[in-house]
Design a protein around this motif. Structure first.
Motif, short mmCIF file in Angstrom:
data_model
loop_
_atom_site.label_atom_id
_atom_site.label_comp_id
_atom_site.label_asym_id
_atom_site.label_seq_id
_atom_site.Cartn_x
_atom_site.Cartn_y
_atom_site.Cartn_z
N THR A 57 -8.70 0.22 4.54
CA THR A 57 -8.04 0.98 3.48
C THR A 57 -8.72 0.74 2.14
O THR A 57 -9.00 1.69 1.39
CB THR A 57 -6.55 0.59 3.40
OG1 THR A 57 -5.91 0.92 4.63
CG2 THR A 57 -5.86 1.32 2.26
N GLY A 105 2.33 1.55 1.91
CA GLY A 105 2.50 2.20 3.20
C GLY A 105 3.04 1.25 4.24
O GLY A 105 2.91 0.02 4.13
N TYR A 212 5.30 -3.59 5.37
CA TYR A 212 4.48 -2.74 4.49
C TYR A 212 3.34 -3.53 3.86
O TYR A 212 3.26 -4.75 3.96
CB TYR A 212 5.35 -2.23 3.33
CG TYR A 212 6.24 -1.06 3.67
CD1 TYR A 212 5.98 0.22 3.16
CD2 TYR A 212 7.35 -1.22 4.49
CE1 TYR A 212 6.81 1.28 3.44
CE2 TYR A 212 8.18 -0.15 4.78
CZ TYR A 212 7.91 1.10 4.25
OH TYR A 212 8.72 2.16 4.54
N GLU A 225 -2.24 4.32 -6.38
CA GLU A 225 -2.35 5.67 -5.83
C GLU A 225 -3.61 5.82 -4.98
O GLU A 225 -3.57 6.45 -3.91
CB GLU A 225 -2.34 6.70 -6.96
CG GLU A 225 -2.24 8.15 -6.49
CD GLU A 225 -1.02 8.41 -5.61
OE1 GLU A 225 -1.11 9.28 -4.72
OE2 GLU A 225 0.03 7.75 -5.80
N ARG A 228 -2.88 4.14 -1.74
CA ARG A 228 -1.90 4.90 -0.94
C ARG A 228 -2.58 6.07 -0.23
O ARG A 228 -2.36 6.32 0.96
CB ARG A 228 -0.77 5.39 -1.85
CG ARG A 228 0.39 6.04 -1.11
CD ARG A 228 1.49 6.42 -2.08
NE ARG A 228 2.15 5.26 -2.64
CZ ARG A 228 2.38 5.07 -3.94
NH1 ARG A 228 1.96 5.96 -4.83
NH2 ARG A 228 3.01 3.98 -4.36
N LEU A 229 -3.44 6.79 -0.94
CA LEU A 229 -4.15 7.92 -0.34
C LEU A 229 -5.08 7.44 0.77
O LEU A 229 -5.18 8.07 1.83
CB LEU A 229 -4.93 8.67 -1.42
CG LEU A 229 -4.09 9.46 -2.44
CD1 LEU A 229 -4.98 9.99 -3.57
CD2 LEU A 229 -3.35 10.60 -1.77
N PHE A 231 -4.79 4.71 2.56
CA PHE A 231 -3.99 4.25 3.70
C PHE A 231 -3.54 5.44 4.55
O PHE A 231 -3.58 5.37 5.79
CB PHE A 231 -2.77 3.47 3.20
CG PHE A 231 -1.89 2.96 4.31
CD1 PHE A 231 -2.25 1.84 5.05
CD2 PHE A 231 -0.70 3.60 4.62
CE1 PHE A 231 -1.44 1.37 6.08
CE2 PHE A 231 0.12 3.14 5.64
CZ PHE A 231 -0.26 2.02 6.38
N ASP A 232 -3.12 6.51 3.91
CA ASP A 232 -2.73 7.71 4.65
C ASP A 232 -3.89 8.25 5.48
O ASP A 232 -3.70 8.72 6.61
CB ASP A 232 -2.23 8.79 3.69
CG ASP A 232 -0.87 8.45 3.09
OD1 ASP A 232 -0.18 7.57 3.65
OD2 ASP A 232 -0.50 9.05 2.06
N GLN A 233 -5.10 8.17 4.92
CA GLN A 233 -6.28 8.63 5.65
C GLN A 233 -6.58 7.74 6.85
O GLN A 233 -6.90 8.22 7.94
CB GLN A 233 -7.48 8.68 4.71
CG GLN A 233 -7.37 9.75 3.63
CD GLN A 233 -8.44 9.61 2.56
OE1 GLN A 233 -9.33 8.77 2.64
NE2 GLN A 233 -8.35 10.45 1.53
N LYS A 235 -4.38 5.91 8.42
CA LYS A 235 -3.29 6.15 9.36
C LYS A 235 -3.56 7.41 10.19
O LYS A 235 -3.27 7.45 11.40
CB LYS A 235 -1.98 6.29 8.61
CG LYS A 235 -0.74 6.38 9.48
CD LYS A 235 0.51 6.39 8.62
CE LYS A 235 1.76 6.46 9.48
NZ LYS A 235 3.00 6.43 8.66
N ALA A 236 -4.13 8.43 9.55
CA ALA A 236 -4.42 9.70 10.24
C ALA A 236 -5.48 9.53 11.32
O ALA A 236 -5.56 10.36 12.24
CB ALA A 236 -4.86 10.76 9.22
#
Length: 247
Positions: A57, A105, A212, A225, A228-229, A231-233, A235-236
């Motif tokens: 991340t 996250g 978390y 931020e 966070r972005l 981490f979302d990537q 996770k995907a």
């Protein structure tokens, strides 16, 4: 005049954004955690599946200057509570902690259970209040420590490390400990004992939560931020699917 003003405003916004990004990249991020089945030291270096996800991340977010460390929980928690630029991971998200950190996250959901030594039938817990009659081993400043204190439990025996807490159960220095099933299995493996020696007596359903990663409150929002972005990537990509479901 209007065009000039608009140009200056646009230039100012671009410069501000560049400064935020540059500042975020320049700051050293200290990522801290405790020893768990997914975060631990191997040959003196932080390792484990969740540690790898955190590192992925931070790299994806473009942070080249970061430090990973494994500490006793109380130290990691104190750092994240009081110092800027600290990323704490494998932290339970609770209402009391909500305003204290900037949340990034969730890794996994989990359930906590009270465990006793098998055969100690004199220890009976059908509801949480029953556990007040027994000594309960907890980890200093861990969410379980805080939860039991808030619910009027005074017979708490505090340890700095999970494995020390577990040893106290095995040695009958405490009557109960609070663990997830995955934690219990991991501790049995570390100590090379049969997990049939312990048994669940009660599930703390009110404690069901998620683990978390979160930043200290003084950390700049731009860093939060970007993380966070990223981490979302991560996770995907499906990286978190390797983690066990909450039990």
């Amino acid at each position: 005049m209007t065009h000039t003003l608009a140009y200056r405003m646009s230039l100012g916004l671009l410069l501000s954004g560049w400064l935020l990004v540059s500042g975020a990249q320049a700051q050293t991020i200290r990522a801290v955690t405790e020893t768990t089945p997914w975060t631990y030291l191997r040959d003196g270096r932080p390792a484990g599946l969740v540690t790898e996800i955190v590192e992925m991340t931070l790299q994806r977010a473009g942070f080249s200057d970061y430090r990973l460390a494994v500490y006793p929980w109380a130290r990691a928690y104190d750092m994240a509570l009081h110092e800027p630029g600290v990323l704490i991971f494998m932290i339970a998200r609770t209402p009391a902690r909500e305003p204290l950190f900037k949340w990034v996250g969730e890794f996994m959901a989990l359930n906590y259970h009270l465990f006793r030594l098998k055969g100690r039938d004199e220890i009976g817990v059908s509801r949480l209040a029953d556990a007040r009659a027994y000594t309960v081993g907890v980890l200093r400043d861990d969410v379980r420590h805080q939860y039991l204190q808030a619910n009027g439990h005074t017979r708490l025996v505090v340890s700095a490390e999970s494995i020390d807490n577990f040893r106290k159960l095995l040695n009958r220095q405490v009557d109960l400990v609070v663990l997830t099933e995955t934690e219990a299995a991991s501790l049995c493996e570390q100590l090379r004992i049969d997990c049939g020696r312990i048994e669940k007596v009660h599930t703390l359903r009110d404690m069901s939560t998620g683990l978390y990663m979160a930043y200290s409150a003084a950390t700049p929002d731009a860093i939060v931020e970007r993380t966070r972005l990223a981490f979302d990537q991560v996770k995907a990509t499906g990286a978190l699917k390797k983690l066990p479901p909450g039990k």
